[in-house]
Scaffold this motif. Structure first.
Motif, short mmCIF file in Angstrom:
data_model
loop_
_atom_site.label_atom_id
_atom_site.label_comp_id
_atom_site.label_asym_id
_atom_site.label_seq_id
_atom_site.Cartn_x
_atom_site.Cartn_y
_atom_site.Cartn_z
N PHE A 85 0.83 -1.20 0.00
CA PHE A 85 0.00 0.00 0.00
C PHE A 85 0.87 1.25 0.00
O PHE A 85 0.58 2.23 -0.70
N ALA A 86 1.93 1.23 0.80
CA ALA A 86 2.84 2.39 0.85
C ALA A 86 3.51 2.62 -0.50
O ALA A 86 3.62 3.76 -0.97
N ILE A 87 3.94 1.54 -1.15
CA ILE A 87 4.57 1.65 -2.47
C ILE A 87 3.59 2.21 -3.49
O ILE A 87 3.93 3.08 -4.30
N ALA A 88 2.34 1.73 -3.46
CA ALA A 88 1.32 2.20 -4.40
C ALA A 88 1.01 3.68 -4.18
O ALA A 88 0.74 4.42 -5.14
N SER A 89 1.05 4.13 -2.93
CA SER A 89 0.79 5.54 -2.63
C SER A 89 1.85 6.44 -3.25
O SER A 89 1.56 7.50 -3.78
N VAL A 90 3.10 5.98 -3.20
CA VAL A 90 4.20 6.73 -3.84
C VAL A 90 3.96 6.82 -5.34
O VAL A 90 4.16 7.88 -5.96
N ALA A 91 3.52 5.71 -5.95
CA ALA A 91 3.26 5.70 -7.39
C ALA A 91 2.14 6.66 -7.76
O ALA A 91 2.19 7.32 -8.81
N CYS A 92 1.12 6.78 -6.91
CA CYS A 92 0.03 7.73 -7.17
C CYS A 92 0.54 9.17 -7.14
O CYS A 92 0.16 10.00 -7.96
N ILE A 93 1.42 9.47 -6.19
CA ILE A 93 1.94 10.82 -6.04
C ILE A 93 2.67 11.29 -7.30
O ILE A 93 2.55 12.44 -7.71
N PHE A 94 3.39 10.38 -7.94
CA PHE A 94 4.21 10.75 -9.09
C PHE A 94 3.56 10.38 -10.43
O PHE A 94 4.23 10.38 -11.46
N ALA A 95 2.27 10.10 -10.43
CA ALA A 95 1.57 9.75 -11.67
C ALA A 95 1.58 10.94 -12.63
O ALA A 95 1.21 12.06 -12.24
N PRO A 96 1.96 10.75 -13.90
CA PRO A 96 2.07 11.87 -14.85
C PRO A 96 0.74 12.26 -15.49
O PRO A 96 0.61 13.37 -16.02
#
Length: 398
Positions: A85-96
């Motif tokens: 979940f933490a990893i996915a949250s980081v991916a959401c933050i940097f979504a282009p």
């Protein structure tokens, strides 16, 4: 352990927060949906689709994870899902772009599903019958705190930070719960785990539907979530764009409604007869959905609309702990699979209604969808109450 008092407060608080991953992946960023529409230069429908993407992940994740915990235990799988979940949250933050963001929301939902399905399975491992209903009520009350504070925090952050700041907070909460999960004890002993193949374990997903009490509980709760997420998806646009609320004022109003869910959960847990609690919850939801639809269609006073929303949330709150305990208690020998199906069905119901509210005039469409969901919920609740009553009569005759 036969009574809830013997469980240290750390356990219900942690499990309650884990069951709140539905609000975590939705309510936190509701106040910034309009901002995200501008950031990604997209339509309200595509932004609302991120809610659907998260719910699809929450539904599919429970189906994937629940049966595995029946075979391999609860604790270690729970800890891994919190890390994911933490990893996915980081991916959401940097979504282009919005499409990448929505794809990462699916992953975030998949990971968050572990907290929902495993926490309920752990509760079922520890309790049964009335004790289980009581403990589910405790979890629902704790769970109700999350949607009270989540949009307030999101609205406050929206006033001085971008939408990415909200997802940074999600990341922090995911990491905290990962650490808390490490300190939970395993509730499913080796001797009680499923010994069959993976195929056999996943086959339990279909076997639980042979139980009519479980099936009717699932359909009743699915319809109530259909209604609830019609409100979730439409309220930011209705209250901010039509009634002119700021993100922070909206978050306060949304939190007041969320508090009514906790109130309803407390009421539902206090009613001794499950049939009575179910009937009251379904009746309130159905009546309130009609009132909400009428208020939206006539653009009535904001105070009348908010009162109608609150009544609907009370009905929804009454339904939650009672329906959950009935469903899981009826299939406790397949707790992981039953929890997976029950939780997934709820979010499938929500994912169906979320994109529909943006079709056409939102004040009309969302109201009609809430009425449809409330009516279907009432029908399945009546069928469930009759089935439970007949089962009790047969038991007494024996």
């Amino acid at each position: 352990m036969n009574t809830i008092k013997k469980i240290h407060v750390f356990v219900p608080v942690t499990l309650g927060m884990l069951t709140a991953f539905g609000p975590f992946v939705t309510d936190f960023y509701l106040p910034v949906l309009p901002e995200m529409k501008e950031y990604f230069t997209t339509s309200p429908s595509l932004v609302s689709m991120s809610l659907t993407a998260g719910m699809i992940g929450l539904a599919a994740g429970q189906i994937l994870i629940g049966p595995l915990t029946d075979k391999y235990g609860r604790k270690h799988i729970l800890t891994f899902t919190m890390l994911l979940f933490a990893i996915a949250s980081v991916a959401c933050i940097f979504a282009p772009d919005i499409f990448t963001f929505n794809a990462m929301r699916v992953l975030q939902g998949l990971a968050g599903a572990g907290g929902i399905v495993i926490s309920k399975s752990m509760a079922t491992d520890m309790y049964s019958g009335r004790d289980l209903a009581h403990f589910m009520g405790v979890l629902a009350a704790i769970n109700g705190i999350a949607p009270v504070f989540a949009p307030i925090v999101g609205g406050m952050m929206a006033s001085f930070a971008s939408w990415q700041g909200v997802f940074c907070l999600m990341l922090a909460i995911g990491l905290i719960l990962m650490v808390c999960s490490m300190f939970l004890r395993e509730t499913l002993p080796y001797e009680q785990r499923k010994n069959g193949s993976i195929a056999h374990v996943y086959g339990n997903l279909f076997r639980v539907f042979r139980n009519p009490v479980f099936s009717l509980s699932v359909f009743a709760m699915m319809a109530s979530f259909f209604t609830f997420f019609a409100y979730i998806a439409s309220s930011p646009f209705v209250l901010q764009n039509i009634y002119g609320m700021s993100p922070f004022i909206f978050s306060l109003c949304f939190s007041a409604n969320a508090l009514m869910i906790a109130v309803g959960s407390a009421i539902g847990s206090a009613i001794r007869r499950q049939n009575r609690a179910l009937a009251n919850g379904a009746a309130i939801m159905m009546a309130a959905s009609v009132l909400v639809a009428a208020c939206l269609a006539m653009r009535s006073s904001i105070y009348l609309l908010m009162a109608s929303y609150m009544c609907m949330m009370v009905g929804f709150g009454i339904m939650q702990p009672v329906t959950t305990s009935i469903a899981l208690d009826s299939e406790r020998h397949n707790a992981g699979a039953a929890s997976a199906i029950f939780g997934a069905a709820c979010f499938v119901g929500g994912s169906l209604s979320s994109p529909l509210v943006s079709l056409g005039e939102i004040t009309v469409t969302s109201g009609l969808i809430m009425i449809a969901g409330g009516t279907v919920c009432a029908v399945f609740t009546v069928m469930l109450c009759l089935k439970i009553s007949k089962a009790k009569v047969r038991t007494r005759k024996r």
